[in-house]
Scaffold this motif. Structure first.
Motif, PDB file in Angstrom:
ATOM      1  N   LEU A  68      -8.769   7.352  10.604  1.00  0.00           N
ATOM      2  CA  LEU A  68      -7.873   6.392   9.949  1.00  0.00           C
ATOM      3  C   LEU A  68      -8.605   5.102   9.584  1.00  0.00           C
ATOM      4  CD1 LEU A  68      -4.666   7.006  12.062  1.00  0.00           C
ATOM      5  CD2 LEU A  68      -4.945   7.444   9.614  1.00  0.00           C
ATOM      6  N   TYR A  69      -9.587   4.720  10.387  1.00  0.00           N
ATOM      7  CA  TYR A  69     -10.391   3.541  10.029  1.00  0.00           C
ATOM      8  C   TYR A  69     -11.142   3.789   8.728  1.00  0.00           C
ATOM      9  CZ  TYR A  69      -9.654   1.774  14.792  1.00  0.00           C
ATOM     10  OH  TYR A  69      -9.101   1.304  15.960  1.00  0.00           O
ATOM     11  N   ALA A  70     -11.736   4.980   8.597  1.00  0.00           N
ATOM     12  CA  ALA A  70     -12.481   5.299   7.378  1.00  0.00           C
ATOM     13  C   ALA A  70     -11.538   5.473   6.183  1.00  0.00           C
ATOM     14  CB  ALA A  70     -13.310   6.566   7.588  1.00  0.00           C
ATOM     15  N   PHE A  71     -10.349   6.005   6.429  1.00  0.00           N
ATOM     16  CA  PHE A  71      -9.363   6.176   5.352  1.00  0.00           C
ATOM     17  C   PHE A  71      -9.033   4.827   4.718  1.00  0.00           C
ATOM     18  CE2 PHE A  71      -4.876   5.888   4.102  1.00  0.00           C
ATOM     19  CZ  PHE A  71      -4.816   6.867   3.124  1.00  0.00           C
ATOM     20  N   TRP A  72      -8.790   3.828   5.553  1.00  0.00           N
ATOM     21  CA  TRP A  72      -8.449   2.505   5.020  1.00  0.00           C
ATOM     22  C   TRP A  72      -9.688   1.778   4.524  1.00  0.00           C
ATOM     23  CZ3 TRP A  72      -3.840   1.354   3.463  1.00  0.00           C
ATOM     24  CH2 TRP A  72      -2.731   1.945   4.066  1.00  0.00           C
ATOM     25  N   GLY A  73     -10.846   2.117   5.087  1.00  0.00           N
ATOM     26  CA  GLY A  73     -12.090   1.521   4.618  1.00  0.00           C
ATOM     27  C   GLY A  73     -12.081   0.007   4.694  1.00  0.00           C
ATOM     28  N   GLY A  74     -12.662  -0.637   3.678  1.00  0.00           N
ATOM     29  CA  GLY A  74     -12.742  -2.092   3.692  1.00  0.00           C
ATOM     30  C   GLY A  74     -11.622  -2.785   2.959  1.00  0.00           C
ATOM     31  N   ARG A  75     -10.652  -2.013   2.420  1.00  0.00           N
ATOM     32  CA  ARG A  75      -9.647  -2.655   1.562  1.00  0.00           C
ATOM     33  C   ARG A  75      -8.763  -3.636   2.329  1.00  0.00           C
ATOM     34  NH1 ARG A  75      -7.657   2.790   1.533  1.00  0.00           N
ATOM     35  NH2 ARG A  75      -8.499   3.103  -0.544  1.00  0.00           N
ATOM     36  N   TYR A  94       0.820  -1.207   0.000  1.00  0.00           N
ATOM     37  CA  TYR A  94       0.000   0.000   0.000  1.00  0.00           C
ATOM     38  C   TYR A  94       0.860   1.265   0.000  1.00  0.00           C
ATOM     39  CZ  TYR A  94      -3.859  -3.149   1.095  1.00  0.00           C
ATOM     40  OH  TYR A  94      -4.800  -4.150   1.054  1.00  0.00           O
ATOM     41  N   SER A  95       1.829   1.323  -0.876  1.00  0.00           N
ATOM     42  CA  SER A  95       2.768   2.451  -0.874  1.00  0.00           C
ATOM     43  C   SER A  95       2.073   3.783  -1.174  1.00  0.00           C
ATOM     44  CB  SER A  95       3.899   2.209  -1.884  1.00  0.00           C
ATOM     45  OG  SER A  95       3.382   2.006  -3.183  1.00  0.00           O
ATOM     46  N   ARG A  96       1.050   3.779  -2.007  1.00  0.00           N
ATOM     47  CA  ARG A  96       0.374   5.039  -2.334  1.00  0.00           C
ATOM     48  C   ARG A  96      -0.324   5.607  -1.103  1.00  0.00           C
ATOM     49  NH1 ARG A  96      -4.605   6.654  -3.499  1.00  0.00           N
ATOM     50  NH2 ARG A  96      -5.469   4.550  -3.586  1.00  0.00           N
ATOM     51  N   GLN A  97      -1.033   4.758  -0.366  1.00  0.00           N
ATOM     52  CA  GLN A  97      -1.728   5.222   0.833  1.00  0.00           C
ATOM     53  C   GLN A  97      -0.726   5.645   1.910  1.00  0.00           C
ATOM     54  OE1 GLN A  97      -2.488   2.432  -0.837  1.00  0.00           O
ATOM     55  NE2 GLN A  97      -4.628   2.686  -1.460  1.00  0.00           N
ATOM     56  N   THR A  98       0.368   4.900   2.029  1.00  0.00           N
ATOM     57  CA  THR A  98       1.402   5.251   3.003  1.00  0.00           C
ATOM     58  C   THR A  98       1.999   6.613   2.676  1.00  0.00           C
ATOM     59  OG1 THR A  98       1.935   2.912   3.379  1.00  0.00           O
ATOM     60  CG2 THR A  98       3.596   4.531   4.023  1.00  0.00           C
ATOM     61  N   ALA A  99       2.251   6.875   1.395  1.00  0.00           N
ATOM     62  CA  ALA A  99       2.801   8.168   0.987  1.00  0.00           C
ATOM     63  C   ALA A  99       1.830   9.298   1.322  1.00  0.00           C
ATOM     64  CB  ALA A  99       3.109   8.159  -0.503  1.00  0.00           C
ATOM     65  N   GLU A 100       0.547   9.070   1.138  1.00  0.00           N
ATOM     66  CA  GLU A 100      -0.455  10.101   1.448  1.00  0.00           C
ATOM     67  C   GLU A 100      -0.469  10.407   2.941  1.00  0.00           C
ATOM     68  OE1 GLU A 100      -5.316  10.761   1.091  1.00  0.00           O
ATOM     69  OE2 GLU A 100      -4.319   9.190  -0.085  1.00  0.00           O
ATOM     70  N   LEU A 101      -0.430   9.364   3.766  1.00  0.00           N
ATOM     71  CA  LEU A 101      -0.451   9.575   5.214  1.00  0.00           C
ATOM     72  C   LEU A 101       0.853  10.190   5.705  1.00  0.00           C
ATOM     73  CD1 LEU A 101      -2.157   6.253   6.383  1.00  0.00           C
ATOM     74  CD2 LEU A 101      -3.133   8.554   6.426  1.00  0.00           C
ATOM     75  N   SER A 102       1.979   9.742   5.173  1.00  0.00           N
ATOM     76  CA  SER A 102       3.263  10.276   5.633  1.00  0.00           C
ATOM     77  C   SER A 102       3.403  11.752   5.254  1.00  0.00           C
ATOM     78  CB  SER A 102       4.427   9.456   5.074  1.00  0.00           C
ATOM     79  OG  SER A 102       4.498   9.534   3.661  1.00  0.00           O
ATOM     80  N   ALA A 103       2.832  12.159   4.112  1.00  0.00           N
ATOM     81  CA  ALA A 103       2.862  13.575   3.730  1.00  0.00           C
ATOM     82  C   ALA A 103       2.046  14.406   4.721  1.00  0.00           C
ATOM     83  CB  ALA A 103       2.324  13.745   2.312  1.00  0.00           C
ATOM     84  N   TYR A 144       0.915   1.680   7.202  1.00  0.00           N
ATOM     85  CA  TYR A 144       1.249   0.815   6.074  1.00  0.00           C
ATOM     86  C   TYR A 144       0.113  -0.108   5.627  1.00  0.00           C
ATOM     87  CZ  TYR A 144       6.279   1.903   6.125  1.00  0.00           C
ATOM     88  OH  TYR A 144       7.513   2.524   6.035  1.00  0.00           O
ATOM     89  N   GLY A 145      -0.978  -0.150   6.357  1.00  0.00           N
ATOM     90  CA  GLY A 145      -2.063  -1.065   5.988  1.00  0.00           C
ATOM     91  C   GLY A 145      -1.780  -2.461   6.488  1.00  0.00           C
ATOM     92  N   LEU A 146      -1.620  -3.410   5.578  1.00  0.00           N
ATOM     93  CA  LEU A 146      -1.244  -4.785   5.933  1.00  0.00           C
ATOM     94  C   LEU A 146       0.200  -5.023   5.522  1.00  0.00           C
ATOM     95  CD1 LEU A 146      -4.272  -7.056   4.929  1.00  0.00           C
ATOM     96  CD2 LEU A 146      -3.548  -6.382   7.231  1.00  0.00           C
ATOM     97  N   LEU A 147       0.974  -5.558   6.441  1.00  0.00           N
ATOM     98  CA  LEU A 147       2.380  -5.835   6.181  1.00  0.00           C
ATOM     99  C   LEU A 147       2.671  -7.326   6.282  1.00  0.00           C
ATOM    100  CD1 LEU A 147       3.919  -2.986   8.361  1.00  0.00           C
ATOM    101  CD2 LEU A 147       4.171  -3.178   5.873  1.00  0.00           C
ATOM    102  N   ARG A 148       3.518  -7.802   5.398  1.00  0.00           N
ATOM    103  CA  ARG A 148       4.094  -9.132   5.545  1.00  0.00           C
ATOM    104  C   ARG A 148       5.350  -8.997   6.419  1.00  0.00           C
ATOM    105  NH1 ARG A 148       4.520  -9.806  -0.795  1.00  0.00           N
ATOM    106  NH2 ARG A 148       5.157  -7.671  -0.369  1.00  0.00           N
TER     107      ARG A 148
END
Length: 234
Positions: A127-134, A11-20, A100-104
């Motif tokens: 943050l729960y709504a940001f990640w939603g159901g994905r 989830y690099s795109r979402q991580t980049a959005e949150l880190s910004a 990061y969402g889900l990490l291995r």
């Protein structure tokens, strides 16, 4: 860990959005949003400033399972797992992260501070709504039962809202005090980490095999358990 090849988070795109968003916050905003004292807020601010803007091309970082230091992770003790254990964990273990969402286990991550309950509002959402159901959809996409060893704050981000979304089985660890069974947070965190290690080292692939877990004097209690909850007491 020598010989371990790092992988890249999904989830690099979402991580980049949150880190910004975090990078734009001031120390006092960290103090308020994360309910931190001034010293910890300043450290969180420093982590946000050092966090790479492009995590895909950035050098460095460390494996996710080796990067967290809470009690559960101390008792997973990933640094002492074999490479074969890590390979099994990579396919079977997931770490839920607010950033990061889900990490291995072998995913490359960088130091940060962000929890789901922090009052950080990407796009005005929690943050729960940001990640939603994905994250839930990703975790249950194979249709197999998921063993929940996370705290309530983190399992909330992936817990199915109805039976059609998947089966989550939660392990509860209770201590007998007189005539009562109570959950002691410190001991439960330790047991959850040790259960994760037990699953990995024994290559467990079905919920039924979890009942043999007996680390630290814990014993499975079938009379207190149900289809979606496995209760262990000591």
């Amino acid at each position: 860990m020598q010989g371990l090849s790092l992988t890249e988070p999904d989830y690099s795109r979402q991580t980049a959005e949150l880190s910004a968003l975090l990078r734009a916050m001031s120390p006092w905003q960290f103090e308020s949003a994360m309910q931190l004292n001034p010293d910890l807020a300043l450290k969180a601010f420093g982590l946000s400033q050092d966090f790479p803007e492009d995590i895909v091309s950035a050098r460095g970082g460390s494996a996710a399972a080796l990067s967290y230091y809470g009690l559960a992770y101390q008792h997973l003790d990933a640094a002492t797992l074999s490479l074969e254990d890590f390979a099994f964990a990579q396919d079977h273990l997931r770490i839920v992260s607010a950033l990061y969402g889900l990490l291995r286990p072998a995913d490359r991550i960088f130091p940060y501070r962000l929890e789901f309950q922090c009052r950080v509002k990407p796009g005005g959402k929690s943050l729960y709504a940001f990640w939603g159901g994905r994250l839930r959809e990703d975790l249950f996409r194979l249709g197999e039962p998921v063993i929940n060893l996370a705290s309530g704050e983190y399992s909330k981000a992936v817990r199915p809202k109805h039976s059609g979304q998947g089966t989550m089985i939660t392990c509860e660890f209770k201590t007998r005090r007189g005539q009562k069974l109570i959950t002691l947070p410190t001991e439960a965190k330790m047991a959850r980490g040790r259960m994760a290690r037990f699953i990995v080292q024994n290559r467990l692939d079905s919920p039924e095999r979890l009942t043999s877990f007996d680390w630290g004097g814990w014993t499975f209690q079938p009379g207190l358990s149900s289809g979606d909850t496995l209760v262990f007491i000591r």
